[in-house]
Design a protein around this motif. Structure first.
Motif, PDB file in Angstrom:
ATOM      1  N   THR A 127       0.848  -1.189   0.000  1.00 31.50           N
ATOM      2  CA  THR A 127       0.000   0.000   0.000  1.00 31.50           C
ATOM      3  C   THR A 127       0.883   1.238   0.000  1.00 31.50           C
ATOM      4  O   THR A 127       1.892   1.287   0.720  1.00 31.50           O
ATOM      5  CB  THR A 127      -0.919  -0.001   1.235  1.00 31.50           C
ATOM      6  OG1 THR A 127      -1.753  -1.173   1.203  1.00 31.50           O
ATOM      7  CG2 THR A 127      -1.806   1.235   1.267  1.00 31.50           C
ATOM      8  N   VAL A 168      -3.479   3.652  -2.329  1.00 36.57           N
ATOM      9  CA  VAL A 168      -3.713   2.590  -3.313  1.00 36.57           C
ATOM     10  C   VAL A 168      -2.927   1.347  -2.886  1.00 36.57           C
ATOM     11  O   VAL A 168      -1.814   1.452  -2.368  1.00 36.57           O
ATOM     12  CB  VAL A 168      -3.276   3.027  -4.725  1.00 36.57           C
ATOM     13  CG1 VAL A 168      -3.291   1.852  -5.692  1.00 36.57           C
ATOM     14  CG2 VAL A 168      -4.170   4.136  -5.251  1.00 36.57           C
ATOM     15  N   TYR A 177      -9.827  10.866 -12.133  1.00 37.44           N
ATOM     16  CA  TYR A 177      -9.872   9.468 -11.715  1.00 37.44           C
ATOM     17  C   TYR A 177      -9.354   9.273 -10.299  1.00 37.44           C
ATOM     18  O   TYR A 177      -9.840   8.403  -9.566  1.00 37.44           O
ATOM     19  CB  TYR A 177      -9.078   8.591 -12.680  1.00 37.44           C
ATOM     20  CG  TYR A 177      -9.127   7.135 -12.311  1.00 37.44           C
ATOM     21  CD1 TYR A 177     -10.317   6.409 -12.366  1.00 37.44           C
ATOM     22  CD2 TYR A 177      -7.985   6.454 -11.867  1.00 37.44           C
ATOM     23  CE1 TYR A 177     -10.382   5.073 -12.007  1.00 37.44           C
ATOM     24  CE2 TYR A 177      -8.039   5.120 -11.511  1.00 37.44           C
ATOM     25  CZ  TYR A 177      -9.234   4.437 -11.584  1.00 37.44           C
ATOM     26  OH  TYR A 177      -9.296   3.112 -11.213  1.00 37.44           O
ATOM     27  N   TYR A 178      -8.374  10.063  -9.890  1.00 47.05           N
ATOM     28  CA  TYR A 178      -7.839   9.917  -8.540  1.00 47.05           C
ATOM     29  C   TYR A 178      -8.898  10.171  -7.474  1.00 47.05           C
ATOM     30  O   TYR A 178      -8.791   9.681  -6.359  1.00 47.05           O
ATOM     31  CB  TYR A 178      -6.669  10.871  -8.335  1.00 47.05           C
ATOM     32  CG  TYR A 178      -5.359  10.418  -8.947  1.00 47.05           C
ATOM     33  CD1 TYR A 178      -5.281   9.268  -9.729  1.00 47.05           C
ATOM     34  CD2 TYR A 178      -4.191  11.131  -8.743  1.00 47.05           C
ATOM     35  CE1 TYR A 178      -4.088   8.864 -10.283  1.00 47.05           C
ATOM     36  CE2 TYR A 178      -2.983  10.726  -9.283  1.00 47.05           C
ATOM     37  CZ  TYR A 178      -2.934   9.593 -10.057  1.00 47.05           C
ATOM     38  OH  TYR A 178      -1.739   9.192 -10.603  1.00 47.05           O
ATOM     39  N   SER A 186     -10.712   6.737  -7.146  1.00 43.29           N
ATOM     40  CA  SER A 186      -9.923   5.517  -6.930  1.00 43.29           C
ATOM     41  C   SER A 186      -9.226   5.518  -5.579  1.00 43.29           C
ATOM     42  O   SER A 186      -8.281   4.762  -5.364  1.00 43.29           O
ATOM     43  CB  SER A 186      -8.882   5.356  -8.043  1.00 43.29           C
ATOM     44  OG  SER A 186      -7.981   6.455  -8.067  1.00 43.29           O
ATOM     45  N   LYS A 187      -9.691   6.336  -4.655  1.00 44.50           N
ATOM     46  CA  LYS A 187      -9.114   6.351  -3.309  1.00 44.50           C
ATOM     47  C   LYS A 187      -9.353   5.005  -2.633  1.00 44.50           C
ATOM     48  O   LYS A 187     -10.436   4.429  -2.744  1.00 44.50           O
ATOM     49  CB  LYS A 187      -9.742   7.474  -2.483  1.00 44.50           C
ATOM     50  CG  LYS A 187      -9.436   8.875  -3.013  1.00 44.50           C
ATOM     51  CD  LYS A 187     -10.155   9.940  -2.195  1.00 44.50           C
ATOM     52  CE  LYS A 187      -9.865  11.333  -2.735  1.00 44.50           C
ATOM     53  NZ  LYS A 187     -10.609  12.379  -2.000  1.00 44.50           N
ATOM     54  N   ASN A 188      -8.317   4.525  -1.956  1.00 53.46           N
ATOM     55  CA  ASN A 188      -8.386   3.248  -1.222  1.00 53.46           C
ATOM     56  C   ASN A 188      -8.666   2.054  -2.135  1.00 53.46           C
ATOM     57  O   ASN A 188      -9.180   1.027  -1.681  1.00 53.46           O
ATOM     58  CB  ASN A 188      -9.444   3.314  -0.120  1.00 53.46           C
ATOM     59  CG  ASN A 188      -9.147   4.407   0.894  1.00 53.46           C
ATOM     60  OD1 ASN A 188      -8.024   4.527   1.381  1.00 53.46           O
ATOM     61  ND2 ASN A 188     -10.144   5.224   1.193  1.00 53.46           N
ATOM     62  N   ALA A 189      -8.332   2.190  -3.398  1.00 52.19           N
ATOM     63  CA  ALA A 189      -8.573   1.107  -4.352  1.00 52.19           C
ATOM     64  C   ALA A 189      -7.485   0.037  -4.259  1.00 52.19           C
ATOM     65  O   ALA A 189      -6.340   0.320  -3.885  1.00 52.19           O
ATOM     66  CB  ALA A 189      -8.631   1.666  -5.769  1.00 52.19           C
ATOM     67  N   LYS A 190      -7.859  -1.192  -4.599  1.00 52.40           N
ATOM     68  CA  LYS A 190      -6.886  -2.269  -4.719  1.00 52.40           C
ATOM     69  C   LYS A 190      -6.771  -2.673  -6.175  1.00 52.40           C
ATOM     70  O   LYS A 190      -7.763  -2.972  -6.833  1.00 52.40           O
ATOM     71  CB  LYS A 190      -7.311  -3.484  -3.879  1.00 52.40           C
ATOM     72  CG  LYS A 190      -6.279  -4.623  -3.933  1.00 52.40           C
ATOM     73  CD  LYS A 190      -6.655  -5.778  -3.024  1.00 52.40           C
ATOM     74  CE  LYS A 190      -5.586  -6.873  -3.084  1.00 52.40           C
ATOM     75  NZ  LYS A 190      -5.921  -8.013  -2.195  1.00 52.40           N
ATOM     76  N   ASN A 191      -5.555  -2.634  -6.691  1.00 51.28           N
ATOM     77  CA  ASN A 191      -5.270  -2.950  -8.092  1.00 51.28           C
ATOM     78  C   ASN A 191      -6.180  -2.182  -9.052  1.00 51.28           C
ATOM     79  O   ASN A 191      -6.864  -2.776  -9.900  1.00 51.28           O
ATOM     80  CB  ASN A 191      -5.413  -4.453  -8.342  1.00 51.28           C
ATOM     81  CG  ASN A 191      -4.396  -5.263  -7.564  1.00 51.28           C
ATOM     82  OD1 ASN A 191      -3.252  -4.845  -7.400  1.00 51.28           O
ATOM     83  ND2 ASN A 191      -4.807  -6.414  -7.070  1.00 51.28           N
ATOM     84  N   PRO A 192      -6.211  -0.852  -8.970  1.00 50.27           N
ATOM     85  CA  PRO A 192      -7.048  -0.084  -9.893  1.00 50.27           C
ATOM     86  C   PRO A 192      -6.540  -0.204 -11.326  1.00 50.27           C
ATOM     87  O   PRO A 192      -5.333  -0.231 -11.568  1.00 50.27           O
ATOM     88  CB  PRO A 192      -6.915   1.358  -9.381  1.00 50.27           C
ATOM     89  CG  PRO A 192      -5.581   1.378  -8.687  1.00 50.27           C
ATOM     90  CD  PRO A 192      -5.432   0.023  -8.059  1.00 50.27           C
TER      91      PRO A 192
END
Length: 259
Positions: free
Chosen positions: A33, A49, A188-189, A192-198
């Motif tokens: 992370t 991320v 997009y940011y 995509s907060k706290n995303a896994k493998n975006p």
């Protein structure tokens, strides 16, 4: 003779189970992370991320690797310096003047060469990419099989994560810019907060009459060849092979899932 055959069998068995990094210049990137982005206007906001383990090529794809797989010299590459680059320099120079579509074709071609499952399909068919007969072509509706074990472009998150760790992966912020998988979207940011493998947005943002894919790394030739920070986002139409205003050529590196 029997003893020789046993030794040969043992050597082959060891080669078969050798780490991927030992086989083809791929480096294992242990997932984790991290804080992605920067508070500058175009690279904000900083957000959390997580990425899984993956393998990444130690360098940009070299001209030798490109030619060995495609057999087609990149159109326009090094034509401004005494024509084509001598073969003696193919292993130490990146394949440049490559479109995003060219990179996708290379990934599938190389996957097939090595007996792996290709990642990319066009209009739902991998055969449309696997049997591509020419480069500089455009292929509609490219999708990625994220579970396949073949080669693919890094996601924007994978690229930045690897570039932020001190590893034996070179030239992230030198030379030519590198294609990533993701469509470019300026906001997009935010989603995509706290995303896994975006994997990026579903559609690209329209810029200069074209939707664009992400480019990362490289150096800014307009400012005394200073390296771009690893968080810096760039974008271009996937059919382009260099910045028109530069010209600054486009290259790429590849990744594979670490399963």
């Amino acid at each position: 003779m029997k003893h020789t055959k046993l030794i040969l069998a043992a050597v082959l068995a060891l080669a078969a189970i050798a780490p991927l990094s030992a086989q083809n210049n791929m480096i294992l990137v242990k997932g984790g992370t991290f804080q992605m982005g920067n508070n500058s206007e175009k690279d904000a906001p900083v957000h959390t991320v997580t990425v899984s383990d993956f393998y990444m090529s130690q360098t940009k794809i070299t001209l030798y690797e490109w030619m060995s797989t495609t057999g087609a010299y990149p159109e326009g590459y090094k034509d401004w310096v005494n024509g084509r680059l001598p073969q003696s320099q193919w292993k130490i120079n990146a394949a440049e003047n490559v479109t995003w579509f060219d990179a996708i074709v290379y990934c599938n071609f190389r996957s097939i060469e090595e007996g792996l499952t290709p990642c990319y399909a066009s209009n739902g068919s991998k055969d449309n990419i696997n049997n591509a007969e020419k480069l500089r072509a455009e292929y509609p509706n490219i999708t990625c099989d994220w579970n396949a074990n073949g080669y693919r472009l890094p996601t924007e998150a994978e690229w930045e994560y690897a570039a932020r760790n001190e590893m034996r992966i070179s030239d992230f912020n030198k030379g030519s810019l590198e294609w990533c998988w993701d469509w470019y979207s300026s906001d997009y940011y935010e989603v995509s907060k706290n995303a896994k493998n975006p994997h990026g947005p579903d559609y690209g943002e329209m810029i200069y009459s074209s939707t664009c894919r992400i480019l990362r790394g490289g150096a800014d030739d307009d400012i005394e060849n200073l390296p771009y920070p690893v968080y810096k986002r760039n974008n271009a139409s996937p059919k382009e092979f260099e910045y028109i205003a530069g010209p600054r050529p486009f290259s790429f590196r590849v990744v594979r899932n670490a399963k």
